[in-house]
Design a protein around this motif. Structure first.
Motif, PDB file in Angstrom:
ATOM      1  N   THR A  50       2.705   7.164  -0.514  1.00 42.65           N
ATOM      2  CA  THR A  50       1.415   6.722  -1.060  1.00 42.65           C
ATOM      3  C   THR A  50       0.265   7.314  -0.261  1.00 42.65           C
ATOM      4  O   THR A  50      -0.727   7.780  -0.834  1.00 42.65           O
ATOM      5  N   ALA A  51       0.404   7.340   1.059  1.00 39.84           N
ATOM      6  CA  ALA A  51      -0.622   7.937   1.916  1.00 39.84           C
ATOM      7  C   ALA A  51      -0.802   9.411   1.589  1.00 39.84           C
ATOM      8  O   ALA A  51      -1.937   9.909   1.496  1.00 39.84           O
ATOM      9  N   TYR A  85       2.236  -1.602  -3.245  1.00 41.21           N
ATOM     10  CA  TYR A  85       1.606  -0.688  -2.286  1.00 41.21           C
ATOM     11  C   TYR A  85       0.158  -0.515  -2.694  1.00 41.21           C
ATOM     12  O   TYR A  85      -0.127  -0.209  -3.851  1.00 41.21           O
ATOM     13  N   GLU A 139      -2.644   9.868  -1.784  1.00 39.18           N
ATOM     14  CA  GLU A 139      -4.073   9.569  -1.692  1.00 39.18           C
ATOM     15  C   GLU A 139      -4.825  10.605  -0.852  1.00 39.18           C
ATOM     16  O   GLU A 139      -5.977  10.937  -1.153  1.00 39.18           O
ATOM     17  N   TRP A 193      -3.604   1.187  -1.703  1.00 36.57           N
ATOM     18  CA  TRP A 193      -4.479   2.089  -0.952  1.00 36.57           C
ATOM     19  C   TRP A 193      -5.751   1.337  -0.576  1.00 36.57           C
ATOM     20  O   TRP A 193      -6.362   0.699  -1.434  1.00 36.57           O
ATOM     21  N   LEU A 238       5.358   3.898   1.874  1.00 30.92           N
ATOM     22  CA  LEU A 238       4.028   3.859   2.490  1.00 30.92           C
ATOM     23  C   LEU A 238       3.510   5.274   2.740  1.00 30.92           C
ATOM     24  O   LEU A 238       2.371   5.604   2.395  1.00 30.92           O
ATOM     25  N   VAL A 249      -2.621   2.311   3.823  1.00 35.13           N
ATOM     26  CA  VAL A 249      -1.785   1.740   2.776  1.00 35.13           C
ATOM     27  C   VAL A 249      -1.182   0.451   3.306  1.00 35.13           C
ATOM     28  O   VAL A 249      -0.641   0.411   4.413  1.00 35.13           O
TER      29      VAL A 249
END
Length: 131
Positions: A90-91, A5, A94, A7, A87, A45
Motif C-alpha cells: 500500500t505504501a 489498510y 501511494e 493511507w 502495508l 499506512v
C-alpha cells in the motif's frame, strides 16, 4: 479476519506508541507521532482489524522522487499473515501515485527475506554512517 489498510489513516498517539512497544519492545513511549508524521512524511499506512491498530508503516520522503519506508511494525498476534507485506504494498502504491520514482528501505539482517522476498525490494549498494 477482515483487515483494512488506510493511507494517512487517523490514529491516536497512544495506540501507535503501544503498537511500537509490542513490535519493537518496551517501554511504551510517549512520542507525538501525529506531529512527527505531519512534519516529515509523505504519508503512512495503518492496518486496522475490528477498530484496533494492528500494523503501521511510515513513508518519509525527500520532497521529490525518493520515498523511504520506516517503522514497519505489525502486532505480534498478526505476524506471518501477510499484514506487513500488505502495508508495504500500500505504501508503494501511494508513493507511486505521489510521483515518487524510488522507494528505499534499510533493515536488520533478520528482515532480509521479508523485504526482498515478501515485499519485492531489490538488493542495492548503499552506504551508512553511524552518528
Amino acid at each position: 479476519m477482515t483487515i483494512k489498510y488506510e493511507w494517512r489513516g487517523d490514529f491516536d498517539n497512544a495506540s501507535l506508541n503501544a503498537l511500537h512497544a509490542d513490535g519493537f519492545g518496551p517501554p511504551v513511549a510517549e512520542t507525538d507521532w501525529r506531529a512527527r508524521l505531519e512534519r516529515h512524511s509523505l504519508g503512512w499506512v495503518c492496518a486496522w482489524e475490528d477498530g484496533s491498530l494492528i500494523g503501521f508503516v511510515n513513508v518519509a520522503w525527500d520532497g521529490g522522487v525518493h520515498a523511504f519506508i520506516l517503522d514497519t511494525v505489525v502486532t505480534q498476534h498478526f505476524r506471518s499473515r501477510g499484514v506487513g507485506a500488505a502495508l508495504v504494498a500500500t505504501a508503494a502504491k501511494e508513493a507511486r501515485a505521489a510521483k515518487c520514482e524510488w522507494l528505499h528501505v534499510d533493515f536488520e539482517e533478520h528482515l532480509r527475506s521479508f523485504y526482498f522476498d515478501a515485499c519485492g525490494f531489490k538488493e542495492t549498494t548503499a552506504g551508512l554512517i553511524a552518528l
